[in-house]
Design a protein around this motif. Structure first.
Motif, PDB file in Angstrom:
ATOM      1  N   ARG A 109       0.820  -1.212   0.000  1.00 55.43           N
ATOM      2  CA  ARG A 109       0.000   0.000   0.000  1.00 55.43           C
ATOM      3  C   ARG A 109       0.851   1.259   0.000  1.00 55.43           C
ATOM      4  NH1 ARG A 109      -4.536   0.877   3.835  1.00 55.43           N
ATOM      5  NH2 ARG A 109      -5.272   2.010   1.993  1.00 55.43           N
ATOM      6  N   ALA A 110       0.241   2.352  -0.446  1.00 53.15           N
ATOM      7  CA  ALA A 110       0.878   3.665  -0.368  1.00 53.15           C
ATOM      8  C   ALA A 110       0.788   4.187   1.062  1.00 53.15           C
ATOM      9  CB  ALA A 110       0.175   4.632  -1.313  1.00 53.15           C
ATOM     10  N   GLY A 185     -13.601   7.408  -2.065  1.00 45.86           N
ATOM     11  CA  GLY A 185     -13.509   6.363  -1.064  1.00 45.86           C
ATOM     12  C   GLY A 185     -12.140   5.784  -0.842  1.00 45.86           C
ATOM     13  N   GLY A 186     -11.147   6.155  -1.662  1.00 42.61           N
ATOM     14  CA  GLY A 186      -9.789   5.728  -1.404  1.00 42.61           C
ATOM     15  C   GLY A 186      -9.058   5.015  -2.519  1.00 42.61           C
ATOM     16  N   ILE A 187      -9.760   4.480  -3.513  1.00 41.06           N
ATOM     17  CA  ILE A 187      -9.085   3.663  -4.512  1.00 41.06           C
ATOM     18  C   ILE A 187      -8.225   4.506  -5.449  1.00 41.06           C
ATOM     19  CG2 ILE A 187      -9.382   2.087  -6.444  1.00 41.06           C
ATOM     20  CD1 ILE A 187     -11.815   0.985  -5.175  1.00 41.06           C
ATOM     21  N   ALA A 192      -2.999   6.713  -7.255  1.00 40.05           N
ATOM     22  CA  ALA A 192      -2.299   7.946  -7.610  1.00 40.05           C
ATOM     23  C   ALA A 192      -1.065   8.142  -6.745  1.00 40.05           C
ATOM     24  CB  ALA A 192      -3.234   9.142  -7.469  1.00 40.05           C
ATOM     25  N   ALA A 193      -1.184   7.866  -5.446  1.00 36.90           N
ATOM     26  CA  ALA A 193      -0.044   8.033  -4.542  1.00 36.90           C
ATOM     27  C   ALA A 193       1.076   7.072  -4.905  1.00 36.90           C
ATOM     28  CB  ALA A 193      -0.485   7.821  -3.097  1.00 36.90           C
ATOM     29  N   TYR A 205       1.160  11.110   0.382  1.00 30.88           N
ATOM     30  CA  TYR A 205       0.246  10.297   1.181  1.00 30.88           C
ATOM     31  C   TYR A 205      -1.093  10.203   0.453  1.00 30.88           C
ATOM     32  CZ  TYR A 205       3.454  11.268   5.062  1.00 30.88           C
ATOM     33  OH  TYR A 205       4.568  11.380   5.859  1.00 30.88           O
ATOM     34  N   GLN A 206      -1.830   9.162   0.766  1.00 29.71           N
ATOM     35  CA  GLN A 206      -3.228   9.065   0.356  1.00 29.71           C
ATOM     36  C   GLN A 206      -4.098   9.333   1.583  1.00 29.71           C
ATOM     37  OE1 GLN A 206      -5.029   5.231   0.161  1.00 29.71           O
ATOM     38  NE2 GLN A 206      -3.169   4.190   0.841  1.00 29.71           N
ATOM     39  N   LEU A 207      -5.279   9.915   1.369  1.00 32.92           N
ATOM     40  CA  LEU A 207      -6.228  10.089   2.460  1.00 32.92           C
ATOM     41  C   LEU A 207      -6.914   8.754   2.714  1.00 32.92           C
ATOM     42  CD1 LEU A 207      -7.891  11.632   4.519  1.00 32.92           C
ATOM     43  CD2 LEU A 207      -9.366  12.420   2.636  1.00 32.92           C
ATOM     44  N   GLU A 208      -6.656   8.158   3.850  1.00 33.85           N
ATOM     45  CA  GLU A 208      -7.204   6.848   4.189  1.00 33.85           C
ATOM     46  C   GLU A 208      -8.734   6.900   4.205  1.00 33.85           C
ATOM     47  OE1 GLU A 208      -6.987   2.914   4.847  1.00 33.85           O
ATOM     48  OE2 GLU A 208      -5.176   4.145   4.819  1.00 33.85           O
TER      49      GLU A 208
END
Length: 271
Positions: A109-110, A185-187, A192-193, A205-208
Motif C-alpha cells: 500500500r501507499a 472512497g480511497g481507490i 495515484a499516490a 500520502y493518500q487520504l485513508e
C-alpha cells in the motif's frame, strides 16, 4: 427515520478466482435483496451496496468469512430508500482503471494519513514536520465541481487514466510540499499516490478512506460543498445525508445511463 444502509468498501488483494467468486457474491447479495455494484479484478474487490440492515450485516458476515476479506474496512451511510436500481457483480481488469500494470496496490500500500490527522494538518496549514500541505483531487472534473477541499489542486481530469499525463504536466505544483491525494472512497487516490512515488515525487500520502471516511470522522472540516456519489442520491453532505441536486451537467439521469464504474472509473457512491 432512515432504514436503508448503504455501504462502500474496497480492498486491494490478489484474486485469482474472480470467475468462480462472481456467482457466489451474486447469490449471497441477491439472497439478501441488496442492490448496487460489486467489482472483482485480479487486484481486488470494490463494492457499493444498499439494503436493509440485517441483509447488509449478513452479506458482510459471509464475505468476511473469506480470509482475504476478513479485515475489509466498510464505510456506512443511510437513506430513506435504495439509491441503486439493480444488482451488478462484474469482473474487470482493474477495479479502478489506470492502465499502468506496474502499479500493484495489492503488493504494497501507499503511505496514508488518517482523517483526524489530516484535519489537524489542514487547521495548522502544515504537516507535523512543518512542511506545507497540498491537497490533490484525483477525481473527475464534474465530481470536483460538486465539492472539494478548500485550495485543493484540480487537474480537470475527464477520467482517471489521464492522471499520469496530468502529473507530468503539473509536477511543479507539488514541489517542496507534503502531497495528500484524495478521492471519494480511497481507490483512486491510493493508486495515484503509488504512481507519484514511482515517478519520484517525495512526501506523498493518500487520504485513508477518502472523502467519505473524512466526513464520517471529522464532519468535513475544510471541505467545501458536497461529495458526488454514483447513485441516485447524487451528492452527500458532510453528515453523509443526501445534499440535493448536483450542478448543471451532472445528475442521476446522466450517470445512471451507464454502469457507475464506467462513468468515472469505479462504482459508487465512493471509492
Amino acid at each position: 427515520m432512515s432504514t436503508i444502509v448503504n455501504i462502500a468498501a474496497y480492498k486491494f488483494v490478489t484474486l485469482d478466482d474472480a470467475q468462480a467468486l462472481r456467482p457466489r457474491v451474486m447469490e449471497c447479495a441477491a439472497g439478501q435483496d441488496l442492490k448496487g455494484t460489486v467489482l472483482l479484478a485480479p487486484e481486488g474487490i470494490n463494492l457499493f451496496l444498499s439494503g436493509e440492515g440485517p441483509g447488509i450485516a449478513a452479506f458482510l458476515e459471509w464475505l468476511r468469512a473469506d480470509a482475504r476479506f476478513a479485515d475489509l474496512d466498510v464505510k456506512y451511510s443511510y437513506s430513506g430508500g435504495v439509491p441503486f436500481r439493480k444488482l451488478l457483480v462484474k469482473i474487470k481488469r482493474e477495479i479502478i482503471r489506470m492502465d499502468h500494470p506496474a502499479i500493484r496496490p495489492q503488493a504494497g500500500r501507499a503511505p496514508s494519513v488518517d482523517a483526524r490527522t489530516l484535519a489537524r494538518w489542514l487547521a495548522r496549514g502544515s504537516d507535523d514536520g512543518g512542511r506545507p500541505i497540498v491537497m490533490l483531487d484525483t477525481r473527475n472534473a464534474f465530481e470536483v465541481d460538486a465539492g472539494t477541499f478548500e485550495g485543493a489542486l484540480d487537474w480537470r481530469l475527464d477520467r482517471f487514466t489521464q492522471f499520469p499525463a496530468a502529473l507530468r504536466a503539473h509536477r511543479a505544483d507539488l514541489e517542496g510540499k507534503t502531497v495528500v491525494s484524495f478521492c471519494t472512497g480511497g481507490i483512486r487516490c491510493e493508486k495515484a499516490a503509488l504512481y507519484m512515488a514511482q515517478e519520484g515525487v517525495r512526501d506523498v500520502y493518500q487520504l485513508e478512506g477518502g472523502i467519505l471516511k473524512y466526513f464520517e470522522e471529522t464532519g468535513g472540516a475544510g471541505f467545501k460543498g458536497s461529495c458526488f456519489v454514483f447513485d441516485e442520491r447524487e451528492r452527500l453532505g458532510a453528515d453523509l445525508a443526501p445534499a440535493g441536486d448536483v450542478p448543471a451537467g451532472g445528475g442521476a439521469a446522466t450517470v445512471m445511463a451507464a454502469p457507475p464504474h464506467e462513468a468515472a472509473g469505479y462504482p459508487l457512491a465512493t471509492n
